[in-house]
Structure formats: C-alpha cells, structure tokens
Write a protein that holds these residues in place. Structure first.
Motif, short mmCIF file in Angstrom:
data_model
loop_
_atom_site.label_atom_id
_atom_site.label_comp_id
_atom_site.label_asym_id
_atom_site.label_seq_id
_atom_site.Cartn_x
_atom_site.Cartn_y
_atom_site.Cartn_z
N THR A 54 24.67 -46.80 -14.91
CA THR A 54 25.95 -47.34 -14.26
C THR A 54 27.17 -47.40 -15.27
OG1 THR A 54 24.49 -48.81 -12.71
CG2 THR A 54 26.78 -49.50 -12.95
N PHE A 78 21.97 -50.08 -14.72
CA PHE A 78 22.69 -50.25 -15.97
C PHE A 78 22.07 -50.29 -17.08
CE2 PHE A 78 26.75 -53.03 -17.18
CZ PHE A 78 27.22 -51.91 -17.72
N GLU A 79 20.97 -50.94 -16.97
CA GLU A 79 20.24 -51.34 -18.34
C GLU A 79 19.29 -50.54 -18.74
OE1 GLU A 79 20.21 -52.70 -15.40
OE2 GLU A 79 18.28 -53.54 -14.73
N GLY A 115 29.05 -50.47 -22.63
CA GLY A 115 28.30 -51.84 -22.14
C GLY A 115 26.83 -51.48 -22.07
N ASP A 119 25.05 -53.32 -25.31
CA ASP A 119 24.64 -54.87 -24.52
C ASP A 119 23.38 -54.58 -23.91
OD1 ASP A 119 26.91 -55.40 -26.06
OD2 ASP A 119 28.12 -55.66 -23.93
N ILE A 120 23.51 -54.28 -22.57
CA ILE A 120 22.46 -54.32 -21.65
C ILE A 120 21.33 -53.42 -21.87
CG2 ILE A 120 23.60 -53.01 -19.82
CD1 ILE A 120 22.34 -55.22 -17.77
N TYR A 145 33.83 -52.81 -21.07
CA TYR A 145 33.45 -52.60 -19.54
C TYR A 145 34.69 -52.27 -18.73
CZ TYR A 145 29.10 -54.85 -20.86
OH TYR A 145 28.09 -55.53 -21.64
N THR A 148 34.42 -52.34 -14.57
CA THR A 148 34.52 -53.65 -13.87
C THR A 148 36.04 -54.07 -14.26
OG1 THR A 148 33.31 -54.62 -15.64
CG2 THR A 148 32.21 -54.35 -13.44
N GLN A 151 36.16 -55.77 -19.80
CA GLN A 151 35.78 -56.92 -20.28
C GLN A 151 35.17 -56.52 -21.75
OE1 GLN A 151 34.69 -56.05 -17.10
NE2 GLN A 151 36.51 -57.36 -16.29
N ARG A 152 35.30 -57.34 -22.55
CA ARG A 152 34.60 -57.13 -23.82
C ARG A 152 33.27 -56.63 -23.80
NH1 ARG A 152 30.69 -59.81 -26.68
NH2 ARG A 152 31.74 -60.63 -27.97
N SER A 153 32.93 -55.85 -24.83
CA SER A 153 31.55 -55.73 -24.92
C SER A 153 30.87 -55.53 -26.34
CB SER A 153 31.07 -53.97 -24.56
OG SER A 153 31.43 -53.14 -25.49
N THR A 163 40.04 -58.68 -20.85
CA THR A 163 40.01 -59.69 -19.96
C THR A 163 39.10 -60.97 -20.13
OG1 THR A 163 38.45 -58.80 -18.37
CG2 THR A 163 40.83 -58.30 -17.89
N THR A 164 38.13 -60.67 -20.92
CA THR A 164 37.26 -61.74 -21.33
C THR A 164 37.17 -62.11 -22.79
OG1 THR A 164 35.34 -60.41 -21.37
CG2 THR A 164 35.35 -61.47 -19.34
N SER A 165 38.09 -61.41 -23.39
CA SER A 165 38.47 -61.90 -24.84
C SER A 165 40.05 -61.58 -24.97
CB SER A 165 37.86 -60.73 -25.76
OG SER A 165 38.30 -59.84 -25.91
N TYR B 36 28.86 -62.26 -17.82
CA TYR B 36 28.49 -60.82 -17.65
C TYR B 36 29.28 -60.18 -16.59
CZ TYR B 36 26.22 -56.36 -19.03
OH TYR B 36 26.00 -55.29 -19.24
N PRO B 37 29.84 -59.06 -16.95
CA PRO B 37 30.80 -58.60 -15.88
C PRO B 37 30.16 -57.82 -14.78
CG PRO B 37 31.31 -57.39 -17.71
CD PRO B 37 30.33 -58.63 -18.18
N THR B 39 31.03 -56.56 -10.44
CA THR B 39 31.63 -56.36 -9.29
C THR B 39 30.92 -57.07 -8.32
OG1 THR B 39 32.94 -54.67 -10.06
CG2 THR B 39 33.23 -55.24 -7.71
N THR B 42 33.46 -60.74 -11.28
CA THR B 42 33.94 -60.46 -12.56
C THR B 42 35.09 -61.41 -12.89
OG1 THR B 42 33.28 -58.18 -12.70
CG2 THR B 42 35.03 -58.77 -14.28
N GLU B 46 36.41 -63.73 -15.79
CA GLU B 46 37.72 -63.58 -16.69
C GLU B 46 38.41 -64.83 -16.62
OE1 GLU B 46 38.59 -58.87 -15.79
OE2 GLU B 46 39.20 -60.11 -14.18
N ALA B 49 37.06 -67.01 -19.02
CA ALA B 49 37.27 -67.00 -20.52
C ALA B 49 38.66 -67.33 -20.92
CB ALA B 49 37.32 -65.34 -20.61
N TYR B 59 33.20 -70.03 -23.51
CA TYR B 59 32.82 -68.95 -22.70
C TYR B 59 32.18 -67.93 -23.78
CZ TYR B 59 33.25 -64.39 -20.61
OH TYR B 59 32.82 -63.19 -20.06
N GLN B 61 30.44 -64.21 -23.71
CA GLN B 61 30.03 -63.12 -22.97
C GLN B 61 28.44 -62.74 -23.56
OE1 GLN B 61 32.80 -60.16 -21.34
NE2 GLN B 61 31.33 -58.60 -21.71
N GLU B 63 25.01 -60.31 -23.48
CA GLU B 63 24.55 -59.01 -23.63
C GLU B 63 24.09 -58.37 -22.05
OE1 GLU B 63 23.09 -61.22 -25.17
OE2 GLU B 63 20.80 -61.05 -24.98
N ASP B 64 23.61 -59.46 -21.20
CA ASP B 64 23.20 -58.96 -19.96
C ASP B 64 22.94 -60.10 -19.21
OD1 ASP B 64 20.80 -59.93 -20.78
OD2 ASP B 64 19.82 -57.85 -21.03
#
Lengths: 322, 385
Positions: A54, A78-79, A115, A119-120, A145, A148, A151-153, A163-165, B36-37, B39, B42, B46, B49, B59, B61, B63-64
């Motif tokens: 994904t 995804f994983e 991502g 990560d996953i 990422y 979506t 977002q940070r990975s 957006t998340t960092s 974890y992002p 849709t 998300t 955000e 965060a 916050y 993030q 790894e899964d």
C-alpha cells in the motif's frame, strides 16, 4: 553471488525496450517514485511478477478499471510486501520443481515506500531476507507517508517538517534521525544491497539488474523526491535527487556479499572534495526545511551537517576509502 | 519560560469530526497519543501531533498500528489517559493488543473512523462495517464498550464520554465513527472547562503490602495503581488471580476472571448505555440506526410522521453493550423494525436476536452514499403494506 557481467543500459537500449510501467497513471507532476518505477522496470530481464505494498505507487498506478502495469501485479497490505514476495517466490520454486512452470525463470520484485519499509514493513522484510528468498525488494523513498498526506516516517530526515512532526516556533520538525535502512539490510548478509537515485538513471538500472541477477534477496534503496511532500517546484525533482548525492546526504553505494563500495557518483566526492556541495543548497530548495533558516534553528542546520559528515565518514570506512 | 495557556478550547468552533475528536480527547485529559497515519483517521493524529506538545502531552508516531496500541497500553499503565485513532486495516492489526488491554484492564480509547472494507477496501469512503469486529475482533470472551457519534459535536462530546467510561470500567472504549462523520465540518460548541465532566480512574486505598491489583470493588472494577506509585504488582495477558499471579491451569480462576471481565460491563450496562428515542411511544414501525445513518433515519421518521405514518427512531449512541432489553421492549410494541446500515447486515443480527418474532428488515448500503431519507421512508411504507 552477483554475476559480474556488466550492463550498459544505453539510452538507445532503454528507449527500445517496451514500457512495463506505462503512462496514464495518476501520479502527481514531478513524482520521483513514478520515475523510479518506470526506470527499474526497464532493467527487468524477462517474465516478472510485481507485488506492491500500500502506498502512493499502488494507488496511482491502478485506479480501477485502469492499470499502468504490463506485468502480473498484486497489491498486498501495507506491512507485508516482502512476505507476499516470499510466497510468490516459493510457489514459483515449487512449480518449477514439479515442471509446471512454463518459463525458465520468473523474477519477483516487491515495491514499497518508506513507510512500508522503514516502519510497518521491516518485520516482513527482515524475515524474507533471513529466509533467503530470491527476489528484489525496491524501497522507493520519498521520506514520509505521502499517500495519507505527509506524515513522518522512519525515513524522514532530521529537521523535516511533516504533518505529524510539524516545524513550529519551538520544535524544529522531526527531532529524530533517518533510520539507516540499507545498512540494516547489509547486516542481514544478503547477496546484494545498493542505494540509488533517480537522477543517475544508468546507475539505477544497473543496480536494479544486479539485484535481479543476485541469487537470493536483494535490496535497492531508491531516493525519489516528492514535490508535494517536500514542497518544491515540480520541475526540480531530478535536480534535488542529484543534489542529495552531491551533498552526501544520500550517498550512492552498493554492498555485494556485504562488501561495501562507493558508486562513481559518490566516489568522486572523495577524489575531488571541491565538487561536494553545501547541504544548505539542498535544504533551501524545499519548504519542508524552510523553518530551519530562521536564526532560532541555526543549530539544527549545523546538526544536519554533522549527521551527514558522521555517516559519510562511516561509509568511507566501510568502503575502505580512508 | 512563560507557559503558554493553550490548554483546552472553549466557545464556538468550526471543526471537522476528526479535529473535534482530538479536541475532545484533550479536554478529557488525554495526554498521550500513539499514532499511525491511515485514511480517514489521519487528521486526528495530525491534530494531536500539533496540540499535545502545547499541553505538555506526548505524541509518538509508532512504526505501525500494533506498536500504536501497545504504546497506548504502556502509557495507560504509566498513569496517563491515552488513545490512538485508526481505520479498518489498522483496527485489524490492533486486535491482539485490544485483548491484552481487556485482560490487563487498561483504560484507553481507540477511535475507528470506519471506511469501506474488507482489506484496503475504499479508504476514502464511509462504512459501518467494523461494528461486529469491534465486538468480537480479539480472541476469547470479553465485553467492550463502543460508541457511535452522529455529528461533529458528538465527536467532541462522546470522545470525552469514551475516556470517562474507560476510566470508570478499566476497559478499552471504542469510538466508532464513519468517514463522513470524521471528515464532515460542522459547528461545535465547547463548554467552559469547569462544565465538562471528567472522570479519573479510582486509585487503590489499600497499603502497598495488602494491595491486590485485580481485586474488584463493588462495581466489579478493581482500583488501579500505576507504575511508580509504590505498589508492586504483576500485569499479564495470562489468566491471573486477584493478586495478578498467572493461573494458567486453574479452571476456577479462568471462570472467575473471564466472567468478571464480562460482567463488569454486562451488569453495569444500564449505566453505560445511551440512546435517543424519537416518537417511539405510539410507533408502528421503528427505525434503529446509529452514526451517519441515524441522521437520514431521523429525517425519514419526521417525513413519515408528516404522512401520518406512525414511525419512530431508536438512535443507538452506545452500540456495545447492545441495548437488547430496550430493543425487545420496542419490538413488542411495533409491527416491524427497519435497520439501515452501511454494511451488508451486521448490527441487524443483534436487533433480530432481541426482536424475537417481530419482523426486522435490513436496509443495506455499501459504498459512497449514505442512505437517503426518502429511501428509508419508502422502506417504512413498504413494511406497513
């Protein structure tokens, strides 16, 4: 062992080879990963099956009822692109043993983003490497990422705003480092690991082919800028992909049976250090690093340079270049 | 440095469901988010965060989604109100750890902004397809609380409610919204901080030496000591006794624990369950709906009333525990029940079970569009024929 035959992949050869990742996909203008996929598919040597985690490339290349793929292609969760590839490869082996495979050889490529890899997906990737499945895993790294919405990975570099960092007045974007994923894969003692950049297409194609030729797992880390997520003009994708190599923030190398060697594009930086560019030049072009140019975050720029130098020197040691 | 006063919002705001959920969590005292992002959830990550550092929260993030829920359990046991937010595929990955949270009685909140499934399905489209997974997703016998908001205002209010329930019953509480509610923008009125009811977990009163970590109080919920509070205890996913000691072969302890974990929800169900009843008193047809579907159902019931059809609505705010008694009562009074759902028939099974002989009709809808009121009105007319 990786065969030592060399492929040239001249522009003419590439142009003559039919597209396996065709136009008509819905990637953004200036998309780095789409360029990576197109180029890598030009390096295939025969029948090939692709499994895709994904991510952006899965989404944009197969918007129903269309597909950009001219090879058998499966979208996995995804994983587990690497686990899915393991299954494909093992099944091919079994079919070959039972003489039910028409083709002499079928290659398997797994594509996943940062991502899906840093990560996953690292558990599946590590497992597949340990079991020794014969396939090429391509990480197309756009450092967050993007599918979506940025977002940070684990692949996002130090200081980048996502957006998340978010880079704000107090926090300078991502405070952690980028995970050295390719080195982690070398530590698995698989036959072939390499880094590549879409700016150096010939090098990328050769490395992709070496990965396919390798008997056992091969890992290719491809640097692929994202205009949307990195916030730069869509015409600058290749320029940035080149600058990343020229500033040594993303050096090019390969490790055959865990033996590191610098690729020519990075080797030149040791032979002619004056060619090496200031990382600020690279950072300045991207608004994801925009906040770092405020006086308050001056030290972060210094930190980034320190990280680059430290990792570069480490790499030189591994390549016996010091 | 002067600490900025940016804690909880108040007053009127124009927010999306996802953002209202994040603000509700902060208002409830949530200070940890394992993100974890995915849709369409998300935006919650955000917002958290950005907002959590402003209120001295964290916050991370992960790894899964497996990491996210595991981190949330860790943060909860360390004494923070903690949450995560996800959608179908991530919710599937969380299931094993949801069981662990049930077994270790970790209070936490999981938001599931439901999209179309199975598998990757339709990531940007709404669905109500995880309703049964919410109830039965992890292995073993357990009871869980799940709440379905139907407006952006409720995304705020009910997120607070989720934390309050989690803290009261030491159980993972699920906020089951759908993509429309998550992405829809509406006005939200946030009351002043002092007017918001906030419940915190009960702390043990026993001396550390006498503390039995899983000895329940009257309401079957054990008071909770957190890491570093001076109580030594053992929390495990294995079947355990009141001391927290693993009891892997004892029939008696297995019965005692599993039954208590279920009964603390079952026996308190009346306190937990929230519903909204609209013109059910004299209704001949009842519509039972939740989430986005309930908005169309409400409009349909009103339209039917204008046509002199005696229709009523039971809106489920709490989905689990299921208000079976109430549904049975309603079923006894009406000629038929209609259940509009954005799936191929899930909660309708529970309604059928409670309704016994009263006919129950599923009005299924899959994909982009929620039910239109007119469709529900025709269904009402149809069943009365």
């Amino acid at each position: 062992m990786v065969a030592t035959i060399s492929w040239k992949f001249t522009a003419r050869e590439i142009a003559e080879k039919p597209e396996l990742f065709t136009s008509g996909h819905r990637a953004c203008a200036g998309c780095g990963p789409a360029i990576a996929l197109r180029q890598i598919m030009k390096a295939t040597r025969g029948p090939t099956i692709v499994t895709n985690a994904t991510g952006c490339m899965e989404v944009v290349s197969t918007i129903y009822p269309y597909t950009a793929w001219k090879v058998p292609w499966i979208h996995t969760a995804f994983e587990n692109a690497a686990a899915n590839a393991s299954g494909i490869e093992a099944a091919l082996k079994a079919m070959k043993r039972k003489r039910r495979l028409k083709q002499e050889k079928v290659d398997v490529i797994a594509f996943a983003g940062d991502g899906g890899t840093f990560d996953i997906g690292i558990q599946a990737l590590s497992g597949a490497a340990e079991r020794g499945h014969d396939f090429l895993y391509v990480l197309y790294d756009n450092e967050a990422y993007m599918n979506t919405g940025i977002q940070r990975s684990g692949g996002t570099p130090h200081g980048a705003s996502t957006t998340t960092s978010p880079g704000g007045t107090d926090i300078p974007g991502k405070t952690q480092m980028k995970k050295p994923i390719a080195d982690i894969m070398v530590a698995h003692e698989i036959p072939y690991v390499a880094t590549a950049s879409i700016a150096y297409w010939q090098d990328l194609l050769i490395k992709a082919r070496k990965g396919l030729e390798a008997e056992g797992p091969a890992f290719l880390h491809v640097f692929a800028p994202c205009p949307r997520g990195w916030r730069y003009d869509t015409s600058k994708t290749i320029e940035l992909a080149r600058l990343a190599v020229e500033t040594c923030i993303f050096p090019l190398w390969e490790a055959i049976d865990s033996e590191y060697s610098l690729s020519p594009q990075s080797k030149i930086m040791t032979l002619k250090p004056e060619r090496r560019k200031d990382v600020r030049e690279y950072l300045k072009m991207q608004r994801r690093f925009g906040h770092l140019f405020k006086p308050k975050f001056e030290h972060v720029l210094t930190d980034i340079q320190k990280i680059i130098d430290k990792r570069w020197n480490k790499l030189l040691k591994k390549c016996s270049m010091t | 440095m002067e600490k900025r006063n940016k804690t909880t919002l108040s007053g009127k705001h124009f927010l999306s469901g996802d953002l209202a959920c994040a603000e509700g969590a902060i208002a409830a005292g949530c200070r940890f988010f394992g993100g974890y992002p995915i849709t369409p959830a998300t935006e919650i990550a955000e917002r958290m965060a950005r907002r959590l550092p402003e209120v001295d929260g964290v916050y991370i993030q992960m790894e899964d989604e497996i990491g996210s829920i595991a981190a949330v359990i860790g943060a909860s046991y360390t004494g923070k109100k903690a949450m995560t937010a996800t959608s179908g595929p991530g919710f599937s990955l969380m299931q094993e750890n949801i069981g662990l949270a049930v077994m270790t009685e970790a209070p936490l909140v999981i938001v599931n902004i439901m999209r179309g499934g199975p598998s990757t399905g339709q990531p940007t489209m709404p669905g109500q397809q995880d309703v049964m997974q919410a109830r039965w997703g992890s292995h073993g016998d357990y009871e869980i609380i799940a709440i379905a908001p139907s407006s952006v205002q409720e995304m705020f209010d009910l997120t607070i409610e989720c934390f309050n329930l989690a803290e009261t019953y030491r159980v993972p509480v699920l906020l089951l919204a759908d993509e429309i509610i998550g992405h829809m923008w509406e006005k939200v009125e946030i009351p002043p901080r002092e007017e918001i009811t906030i419940i915190n977990r009960k702390k043990p009163k026993a001396q550390p030496k006498e503390y039995k970590p899983f000895k329940p109080a009257k309401n079957l919920v054990p008071p909770m000591a957190c890491f570093g509070e001076g109580y030594r205890f053992h929390a495990t996913g294995l079947t355990h006794d009141e001391d927290g000691k693993p009891q892997t072969v004892s029939v008696e302890e297995q019965n005692k624990l599993v039954k208590r974990l279920c009964d603390k929800i079952r026996k308190n169900a009346e306190d937990i369950i929230k519903v909204e009843e609209v013109t059910l008193e004299d209704a001949e047809v009842a519509v039972i709906a939740y989430g986005i579907t309930s908005r169309a159902a409400l409009s349909a019931v009103r339209k039917a009333r204008k046509k002199k059809i005696k229709a009523g609505l039971l809106r489920l705010i709490t989905i689990w525990p299921f208000p079976g008694k109430l549904v049975a009562e309603i079923a006894g009074k009406v000629k038929a029940i209609i259940v509009p759902e954005m799936n191929y028939g899930q909660l309708v099974r529970e309604v059928e079970r409670a309704a016994k002989t009263t006919p129950v009709f599923l009005l299924s809808k899959l994909g982009e569009e929620p039910h239109r009121p007119a469709e529900i009105v025709s269904a009402i007319e149809e069943v009365l024929k």
